[in-house]
Design a protein around this motif. Structure first.
Motif, mmCIF file in Angstrom:
data_model
loop_
_atom_site.group_PDB
_atom_site.id
_atom_site.type_symbol
_atom_site.label_atom_id
_atom_site.label_comp_id
_atom_site.label_asym_id
_atom_site.label_seq_id
_atom_site.Cartn_x
_atom_site.Cartn_y
_atom_site.Cartn_z
ATOM 1 N N UNK A 25 0.874 -1.173 0.000
ATOM 2 C CA UNK A 25 0.000 0.000 0.000
ATOM 3 C C UNK A 25 0.915 1.228 0.000
ATOM 4 N N UNK A 26 0.339 2.415 -0.057
ATOM 5 C CA UNK A 26 1.167 3.601 -0.285
ATOM 6 C C UNK A 26 0.871 4.735 0.697
ATOM 7 N N UNK A 27 0.289 4.380 1.827
ATOM 8 C CA UNK A 27 0.006 5.394 2.838
ATOM 9 C C UNK A 27 0.213 4.775 4.209
ATOM 10 N N UNK A 28 1.007 5.428 5.029
ATOM 11 C CA UNK A 28 1.251 4.928 6.378
ATOM 12 C C UNK A 28 0.178 5.490 7.303
ATOM 13 N N UNK A 29 -0.767 4.649 7.676
ATOM 14 C CA UNK A 29 -1.873 5.054 8.530
ATOM 15 C C UNK A 29 -2.411 3.817 9.235
ATOM 16 N N UNK A 30 -3.269 4.013 10.207
ATOM 17 C CA UNK A 30 -3.798 2.893 10.986
ATOM 18 C C UNK A 30 -4.511 1.890 10.093
ATOM 19 N N UNK A 31 -5.360 2.386 9.183
ATOM 20 C CA UNK A 31 -6.108 1.490 8.309
ATOM 21 C C UNK A 31 -5.174 0.680 7.407
ATOM 22 N N UNK A 32 -4.161 1.362 6.886
ATOM 23 C CA UNK A 32 -3.217 0.683 6.015
ATOM 24 C C UNK A 32 -2.399 -0.363 6.745
ATOM 25 N N UNK A 33 -1.971 -0.058 7.962
ATOM 26 C CA UNK A 33 -1.196 -1.029 8.736
ATOM 27 C C UNK A 33 -2.018 -2.284 8.996
ATOM 28 N N UNK A 34 -3.266 -2.109 9.405
ATOM 29 C CA UNK A 34 -4.116 -3.258 9.695
ATOM 30 C C UNK A 34 -4.386 -4.108 8.476
ATOM 31 N N UNK A 35 -4.675 -3.444 7.353
ATOM 32 C CA UNK A 35 -4.979 -4.176 6.128
ATOM 33 C C UNK A 35 -3.778 -4.970 5.636
ATOM 34 N N UNK A 45 11.343 -1.079 -1.392
ATOM 35 C CA UNK A 45 11.790 0.303 -1.586
ATOM 36 C C UNK A 45 11.031 1.316 -0.721
ATOM 37 N N UNK A 46 10.696 0.904 0.496
ATOM 38 C CA UNK A 46 10.033 1.799 1.467
ATOM 39 C C UNK A 46 8.648 2.253 1.010
ATOM 40 N N UNK A 47 8.029 1.535 0.076
ATOM 41 C CA UNK A 47 6.671 1.893 -0.333
ATOM 42 C C UNK A 47 5.722 1.662 0.848
ATOM 43 N N UNK A 48 4.931 2.649 1.143
ATOM 44 C CA UNK A 48 4.023 2.589 2.283
ATOM 45 C C UNK A 48 4.662 2.942 3.603
ATOM 46 N N UNK A 49 5.977 3.017 3.621
ATOM 47 C CA UNK A 49 6.730 3.426 4.819
ATOM 48 C C UNK A 49 7.815 4.412 4.366
ATOM 49 N N UNK A 50 7.397 5.494 3.758
ATOM 50 C CA UNK A 50 8.307 6.409 3.080
ATOM 51 C C UNK A 50 9.333 7.060 4.000
ATOM 52 N N UNK A 51 9.052 7.126 5.291
ATOM 53 C CA UNK A 51 9.985 7.760 6.216
ATOM 54 C C UNK A 51 10.683 6.752 7.108
ATOM 55 N N UNK A 58 12.046 7.506 10.810
ATOM 56 C CA UNK A 58 10.825 7.492 11.620
ATOM 57 C C UNK A 58 10.743 6.177 12.397
ATOM 58 N N UNK A 59 10.804 6.266 13.726
ATOM 59 C CA UNK A 59 10.825 5.050 14.529
ATOM 60 C C UNK A 59 9.501 4.290 14.469
ATOM 61 N N UNK A 95 18.404 4.503 9.789
ATOM 62 C CA UNK A 95 19.104 5.032 10.953
ATOM 63 C C UNK A 95 18.921 4.112 12.151
ATOM 64 N N UNK A 96 20.018 3.946 12.892
ATOM 65 C CA UNK A 96 19.995 3.080 14.059
ATOM 66 C C UNK A 96 20.272 1.627 13.742
ATOM 67 N N UNK A 97 20.405 1.301 12.444
ATOM 68 C CA UNK A 97 20.703 -0.067 12.048
ATOM 69 C C UNK A 97 22.145 -0.155 11.573
#
Length: 589
Positions: free
Chosen positions: A371-381, A407-413, A417-418, A489-491
């Motif tokens: 998916x292409x949006x980091x949000x509660x609905x997207x995470x659950x789906x 390629x960080x799709x859906x988690x662009x940051x 972003x922790x 970062x942090x890895x």
């Protein structure tokens, strides 16, 4: 050996005899005003259109071929079946419906599903008459262009661009009916343990009160090598089958590999008293896959992977293969071009594809559509559907790697972003909890988080420049290959294997401004061949790589960087492509 009868079925890996295909002509309607439920279309509607299932309405093979967005679709079909026992149960199965489905049988609600890439079943028994043996099935599908919805390469707008293509809505995989006895094996998990010479069998029943026995029969190359009866009780029983080797000197099992994709056939029959409830034919491959230091090991020996990116699109049918032979032709071409595997990109492929890969010895990386949006609905789906993907495909020996993110799709940051880092790493641990017997490339391409290896995408056109980047792995891991940091970062890099998991992408000049590949198009076939040879030659000389994945198998719509045209015609001689991929052509030197 490939069984053509099973290959023609919707689930050759979980085969029940006597299934009935419901593909073909269905009544069809768009419901753009969303009035079907209010008007009770499931109880009767004057359909004015017809569609060919399992092709989506956007495809020409469906008989419609309209690419405009329609968020609500209705399907209906009547069918009959043969005589069945008094205590038989009837099941309606859908391979995949994008994205939400609601099913009625003879006007009565029977069930539904959410998730565009995974199968589901509804029981028909309570809704049909045993005398006339006729059912009217009505299906309503909803498919929006919501970017929180897992959609892979389907564009979230009507117009396609870049590497996103025509959307797929509604039924796009097989629909079929099955008849079982009074109790049904809903799922069978097979866990081969070659080092112990056994396979662990876990059965999930549709109901919690199973109390009977499972009769099993194990075969190898057509010959029976073991039988047994196991008393089982409860919803999720499990037992172990010893896989005996007929050679007392060697005393090892037959191991599955790309060079020798040997498989064991397993028949499972569940009975309660004298009543046969259900019977399933399946199979498994005895093989291990693991990481040790900077190597990937198959059956405890180093494995170098030569993969090709495979998106599984066809011009007239989009994500659904045009016919039963299409997968076989693709995989035969993969093998002929010198690859030992595919990275199935942003698509959960039909089980027939995986059945063929198992039998042909083609390694598979299976990748969750993004998916292409980091949000509660997207995470659950995403999390829910990903679990269903692993449940469907966890028995296939060809699958050696799961890829939750690309390629960080859906988690662009995710780089910094922790919250997104925690979410991505949840998939690593979730995968290992569901299936600890395969590898995980958690965010393949760049900005890696916890994973079993590091996958890097780099479309550098000059092979020597590309090879120089990978000369010092330690330095590369701390910086960037393509303008994106290799690690989040942090890895930190712990010496894991490194894959060049996307490169190449050479397109040939076709006179079209809308078509594209990575970097400048090659002027013609010879220029294409020369660039391919130099690029793959340099990659084959990179020390320390665990393997590569070339982009890509075929042209897809406006993305014309395939080794094959969209109609599967090769752009250069197949044996020359194979020589490039295996390094036998000398790398253009």
């Amino acid at each position: 050996m490939i069984d053509r009868e099973k290959m023609a079925s919707p689930r050759p890996d979980f085969y029940r005899r006597g299934w009935k295909s419901l593909n073909g002509a269905w009544k069809f309607a768009f419901d753009d005003e969303n009035i079907g439920i209010r008007e009770g279309w499931q109880n009767g509607h004057a359909y004015e259109r017809e569609i060919t299932v399992p092709f989506c309405y956007q495809s020409r093979k469906s008989g419609i071929g309209e690419t405009e967005g329609h968020p609500c679709l209705w399907y209906e079909r009547e069918f009959t079946w043969e005589e069945q026992a008094e205590d038989a149960r009837l099941w309606l199965n859908f391979g995949a419906v994008d994205y939400e489905a609601v099913v009625w049988i003879n006007g009565r609600w029977a069930g539904g599903h959410r998730g565009g890439h995974t199968p589901f079943s509804v029981e028909m028994t309570p809704f049909v008459s045993r005398t006339d043996k006729t059912a009217r099935v009505t299906v309503m599908c909803r498919d929006s262009y919501d970017t929180a919805q897992p959609r892979g390469k389907q564009h979230w707008n009507i117009e396609t661009d870049r590497c996103w293509y025509t959307a797929t809505s509604g039924i796009w995989q097989n629909v079929w009916m099955e008849i079982t006895g009074p109790r049904r094996m809903e799922h069978v998990r097979l866990i081969p343990l070659p080092d112990q010479g056994e396979v662990r069998v876990k059965i999930s029943f549709a109901e919690p009160d199973a109390c009977g026995e499972v009769r099993w029969k194990l075969k190898f190359e057509g010959g029976e090598i073991g039988t047994g009866v196991v008393a089982v009780k409860g919803k999720r029983p499990e037992f172990i089958i010893a896989v005996r080797q007929e050679d007392p000197i060697d005393n090892t099992v037959h191991l599955w590999s790309p060079e020798k994709p040997v498989l064991y056939d397993l028949e499972l029959e569940y009975l309660e008293g004298a009543s046969a409830c259900d019977r399933v034919e399946t199979y498994f491959g005895m093989r291990t896959i693991e990481v040790k230091e900077n190597h990937v090991l198959l059956n405890h020996f180093p494995l170098y992977q030569r993969l090709v990116l495979d998106q599984g699109y066809w011009p007239d049918s989009l994500m659904t293969p045009p016919d039963g032979e299409a997968f076989l032709k693709d995989l035969e071409m993969v093998r002929a071009m010198g690859f030992n595997g595919v990275r199935k990109h942003q698509k959960i492929e039909d089980p027939v594809f995986l059945y063929l890969a198992d039998h042909m010895g083609i390694l598979v990386w299976e990748e969750m559509p993004s998916n292409y949006e980091f949000c509660r609905e997207g995470m659950g789906a995403l999390l829910h559907e990903y679990g269903e993907v692993i449940a469907r495909d966890c028995n296939h020996p060809c699958i050696i790697t799961w890829v939750p993110f690309n390629e960080s799709w859906g988690i662009r940051n995710v780089l910094f972003d922790q919250e997104q880092q925690h979410f991505a790493e949840t998939f690593y641990h979730y995968t290992k909890a569901l299936d600890p017997y395969r590898l995980v490339s958690t965010n393949d391409g760049w900005e890696a988080v916890k994973a079993d290896f590091v996958g890097i995408h780099d479309y550098e056109s000059d092979g020597e420049v590309l090879a120089e980047k990978f000369r010092d792995m330690e330095a590369l891991m701390g910086w960037t290959a393509v303008g994106k940091m290799v690690l989040s970062e942090g890895r930190s890099y712990g010496g894991e294997p490194v894959f060049l998991s996307e490169f190449g992408g050479i397109a040939m000049e076709d006179g079209k401004t809308e078509s594209w590949g990575y970097n400048e198009k090659a002027a013609g076939p010879e220029a294409f061949a020369e660039r391919l040879s130099k690029l793959t030659g340099a990659v084959n000389r990179i020390g320390g790589l665990a393997g590569f994945c070339y982009t890509q198998l075929t042209d897809v719509e406006q993305e014309t960087n395939g080794l094959l045209y969209a109609d599967r015609t090769p752009k250069m001689e197949v044996d020359r492509i194979a020589a490039c991929m295996t390094g036998e052509d000398g790398g253009g030197r």
